[in-house]
Design a protein around this motif. Structure first.
Motif, short mmCIF file in Angstrom:
data_model
loop_
_atom_site.label_atom_id
_atom_site.label_comp_id
_atom_site.label_asym_id
_atom_site.label_seq_id
_atom_site.Cartn_x
_atom_site.Cartn_y
_atom_site.Cartn_z
N LEU A 81 -27.65 10.49 0.46
CA LEU A 81 -26.98 9.50 -0.06
C LEU A 81 -27.04 8.08 0.50
CD1 LEU A 81 -23.77 11.45 -1.63
CD2 LEU A 81 -26.01 10.71 -2.74
N GLN A 86 -31.05 9.93 -4.47
CA GLN A 86 -30.31 10.59 -5.53
C GLN A 86 -30.82 12.02 -5.91
OE1 GLN A 86 -27.01 9.89 -6.08
NE2 GLN A 86 -26.86 11.95 -7.11
N LYS A 223 -21.05 12.76 -8.12
CA LYS A 223 -22.12 11.84 -7.72
C LYS A 223 -23.41 12.66 -7.24
CE LYS A 223 -18.93 8.40 -6.03
NZ LYS A 223 -18.40 7.79 -4.62
#
Length: 453
Positions: A81, A86, A223
């Motif tokens: 990250l 990602q 996330k």
């Protein structure tokens, strides 16, 4: 990932508090499992407490494996990250889950296979042996839910969300706390199960935590997420998960081996000595690993900024975390030194146990501050990918120095020498680690000056 990620821009002090308090609470809850079990089981008999104490190295080793995978995944995801990768972070999530389920099942089986010869090594008391087998036969099944929920906890923490994982740990501890007296002593419609009831309560708590953790990961927007489409196993990623989490595994696994070695020394004295050390070590672990939760909250901050190339924030996070660790370890030391009798009272300690246990606790508590500082430096090395240095610190603390010191001091001072070996080892380790850390910093400074020329 956006450029305004709080790991990169938030004030370091505030960020450390935000990141550290939830895992601190989580680790407190995690290690309260064993303390709660022992406190309730001690009300059955001292033999029952001894049985749980003998089981502790096995459950600690199982927990160490869970933290190994969890921290490895955490460090890898935080690094990806920080580098704004990602897809790699999501791939790591899937690898982490597969490893947690697979290794959890393997360890479950192994614990069932080794427990009989293991317990025979430490006791000839048939009652203690049978109680140990009964307890561990059920506790072995905690491993899959334990491993999965810790892996998910660390995945979510790597994104900066430190609060949500705390809640599924709280739920598990509450279930364990409520079920322990109900199942051990028999309340209402539930029959008295004795030591077996404590084991069932422990497994139930971990199972609930796993179910809630999976629900959090799969049903809510995170996330990071599980990658299924286009996923394939990557040996290199699996290797990095193992490598990056290895120092944390060693720290926790060495606790298991260390307790085993100490029990080998104590078996020459009495079953009461083994019962005492098992009870004390649960208190010590509750303090030390709670502080380690704070340290693990610092880890993704340091790792993110190391991955982002921001050395100023990396070092700032280390300094701030060290100050917090120092304060917490001083408080923990004072608590044990000032209230040893009250702490032993939690375990329904006999007069025989109190006769040596109160002074022993005060002696061993002197090691906490040195332990915390050495572990903070070890975590800094872990965040900056100096894995061998990080592992060496833990090896010195719990094996390479401790066992020789314990052997020599026990010969000179009998059982008191066993207790004294802990602060002597931790103080010696810290001096060596501090000198090595200073040398490493000078080396980094010289390399930086060379690059700028």
């Amino acid at each position: 990932m956006q450029t305004n990620n709080k790991m990169a821009v938030a004030p370091v002090g505030k960020l450390i508090w935000q990141m550290s308090i939830p895992p601190l609470i989580s680790m407190f809850l995690q290690y309260s499992y064993n303390l709660i079990d022992s406190a309730f089981v001690a009300r059955l008999s001292e033999n029952a407490l001894t049985a749980v104490s003998l089981s502790f190295p096995i459950t600690t080793l199982m927990n160490a494996a869970s933290i190994w995978i969890g921290v490895g995944v955490n460090v890898l995801i935080a690094g990806y990250l920080g580098q704004k990768k990602q897809d790699e972070a999501n791939t790591t999530v899937t690898h982490g889950l597969l490893l947690a389920f697979g290794i959890g099942a393997l360890l479950n089986l192994l614990s069932l296979l080794i427990m009989k010869p293991y317990f025979r090594t430490f006791t000839n008391n048939e009652e203690i042996y049978q109680l140990s087998i009964a307890y561990m036969s059920v506790c072995s099944f905690m491993q899959i839910p334990n491993m999965v929920h810790i892996a998910i906890q660390k995945m979510i923490q790597a994104t900066g969300n430190m609060v949500a994982p705390m809640w599924f740990q709280i739920a598990g501890v509450v279930v364990n706390f409520v079920l322990n007296p109900i199942l051990i002593f028999g309340i209402g419609i539930f029959p008295a199960m004795g030591i077996l009831g404590s084991a069932v309560a422990t497994v139930a708590g971990y199972l609930l935590s796993m179910i809630l953790a999976l629900a959090l990961l799969l049903r809510k927007k995170q996330k990071v997420k599980v990658k299924i489409e286009g996923f394939h196993l990557q040996k290199q990623m699996i290797g990095r998960i193992f490598a990056l989490g290895l120092p944390s595994f060693i720290m926790n696994a060495l606790s298991s081996f260390m307790v085993t070695f100490v029990n080998l020394f104590l078996v020459a004295y009495s079953d009461t000595a083994i019962a005492f050390f098992g009870a004390y070590f649960k208190v010590q672990q509750l303090i030390v690993m709670t502080v380690n939760g704070l340290i693990q909250g610092c880890l993704p901050v340091m790792r993110f900024n190391y991955g982002a190339g921001n050395s100023e924030r990396l070092h700032s996070a280390f300094r701030y975390g060290t100050a917090l660790v120092t304060g917490m370890m001083i408080l923990g030391t004072l608590a044990v030194i000032l209230f040893p009798a009250q702490i032993l009272g939690l375990f329904t300690a006999s007069e025989a146990m109190r006769s040596f246990g109160i002074s022993a606790m005060r002696i061993m508590a002197a090691s906490y501050l040195f332990c915390g500082l050495s572990t903070m430096i070890s975590t800094y090395f872990q965040a900056t990918e100096k894995v061998i240095s990080s592992m060496l610190i833990q090896l010195l603390r719990q094996l390479l120095l401790l066992i020789p010191f314990m052997w020599c001091m026990e010969k000179l001072l009998k059982i008191t020498g066993i207790w004294l070996s802990f602060p002597v080892t931790e103080a010696t380790t810290f001096v060596l680690v501090f000198l090595f850390f200073q040398a490493d910093k000078r080396k980094e400074t010289l390399c930086g000056d060379t690059k700028s020329q």
